[in-house]
Write an enzyme that holds these catalytic residues in place. Structure first.
Site, PDB file in Angstrom:
ATOM      1  CE  LYS A 194       6.550 -11.477   6.133  1.00 56.30           C
ATOM      2  NZ  LYS A 194       5.107 -11.162   5.987  1.00 56.30           N
ATOM      3  CE  LYS A 247       6.942 -15.587   5.978  1.00 61.79           C
ATOM      4  NZ  LYS A 247       5.550 -15.068   6.040  1.00 61.79           N
TER       5      LYS A 247
END
Length: 322
Positions: A194, A247
């Site tokens: 992320k 992500k």
């Protein structure tokens, strides 16, 4: 001399193009994020995300049936509590907003795959993803709370917990908590790589989770560090994760592809709020064909190697895919 192989031969008609199509996107690939706001009496429009809204708990039943009727078989739940505190205690309250939404989703749509975000940013009064002490998040304390959150979701009936806090050791801590509680069949889909991205801004409006001080660069991966991102993925796999996630998606397709090349584990990619907002903003200005761009964006994520795509486009694109 002209080449013997003419690739245009296989593009002459729509049916021929379909026969040789290499990448296939289907509704089975998609997960739709849902925001549930505790204390709401009616839906709240999210200005920065056209078409997306916060729904009150009493609407979860009908909303899930509508989503399922659209052909979508998986959702990702996010909760916005009425009260926040330094320990994010509403996150692991068995009567919390997400826990109740899990139970209601299970009642309304028994075959829906229920995923739930495991983080503390929506629940802490600092807006950070863990327990904030002396200007930083305390990693080792936080992962124990993440384990409690995941276990409370498992008790409510979740299928997949999805830790997004980017704490070192979070997968191992959650797996230990789940197994100790007897929830060995609950899967973990970690936000493994992320990134510290500007593309989360609309989500922070939706979930009311912007940090009150500082930012998240001390625990999220820099977009300049692809080798570090791959280390994050590898470490989660070592800790027993079931699905890894990259992500954002669209600006990190190289990492989706590299993960697919290196690892045999299922790979998810999150097409985040900023990606959604950019497409809608360009469409509103008459600059693009929104439907065509949605399919191209999601197709590129699938082509890069993602097995699962978490996307706010899911309901809009469902009619096109069906």
């Amino acid at each position: 001399m002209f080449p013997k192989q003419r690739l245009r031969r296989l593009r002459r008609s729509e049916n021929i193009r379909k026969m040789v199509q290499e990448t296939h996107l289907s509704l089975d690939d998609l997960v739709y994020p849902v925001f549930v706001g505790e204390g709401l009496s009616e839906p709240q429009v999210i200005e920065s995300m056209p078409g997306i809204r916060r729904i009150p708990p009493q609407m979860v039943h009908d909303e899930m049936q509508e989503i399922r009727a659209d052909g979508i078989s998986a959702v990702m739940l996010f909760g916005i509590p009425k009260v926040k505190d330094g320990l994010g205690s509403a996150a692991y309250d068995q009567d919390g907003v997400v826990q109740n939404a899990i139970r209601e989703t299970r009642r309304s749509t028994p075959d829906m795959v229920i995923m739930a975000d495991v983080c503390m940013c929506q629940y802490t009064d600092t807006g950070h993803c863990g327990i904030y002490k002396k200007g930083a998040v305390d990693n080792d304390t936080t992962i124990q709370y993440l384990g409690e959150i995941a276990t409370s979701y498992a008790k409510a009936g979740v299928d997949v917990v999805s830790p997004s806090a980017m704490m070192d050791g979070q997968v191992a801590a959650i797996r230990e908590h789940l197994d100790k509680g007897g929830y060995t069949n609950v899967a973990i889909m970690a936000h493994s790589a992320k990134h510290h991205s500007s593309l989360y801004a609309p989500f922070r409006d939706a979930a009311d989770c912007a940090p009150k001080q500082g930012d998240r660069s001390e625990y999220q991966v820099s977009y300049a560090n692809p080798r570090q991102a791959m280390m994050e993925v590898a470490l989660d796999i070592e800790e027993g994760v079931d699905i890894v996630m990259i992500k954002p998606a669209m600006t990190y397709l190289d990492l989706v592809a590299e993960s697919r090349r290196r690892f045999d584990i299922p790979i998810a990619a999150y097409s985040v709020s900023g990606e959604y907002a950019l497409v809608h903003a360009a469409h509103a200005q008459g600059m693009i064909d929104k439907n065509a761009v949605m399919l191209e964006v999601l197709g590129s994520i699938k082509r890069a190697g993602a097995d699962i795509i978490i996307t706010y486009f899911a309901r809009e694109v469902s009619g096109l895919l069906r």
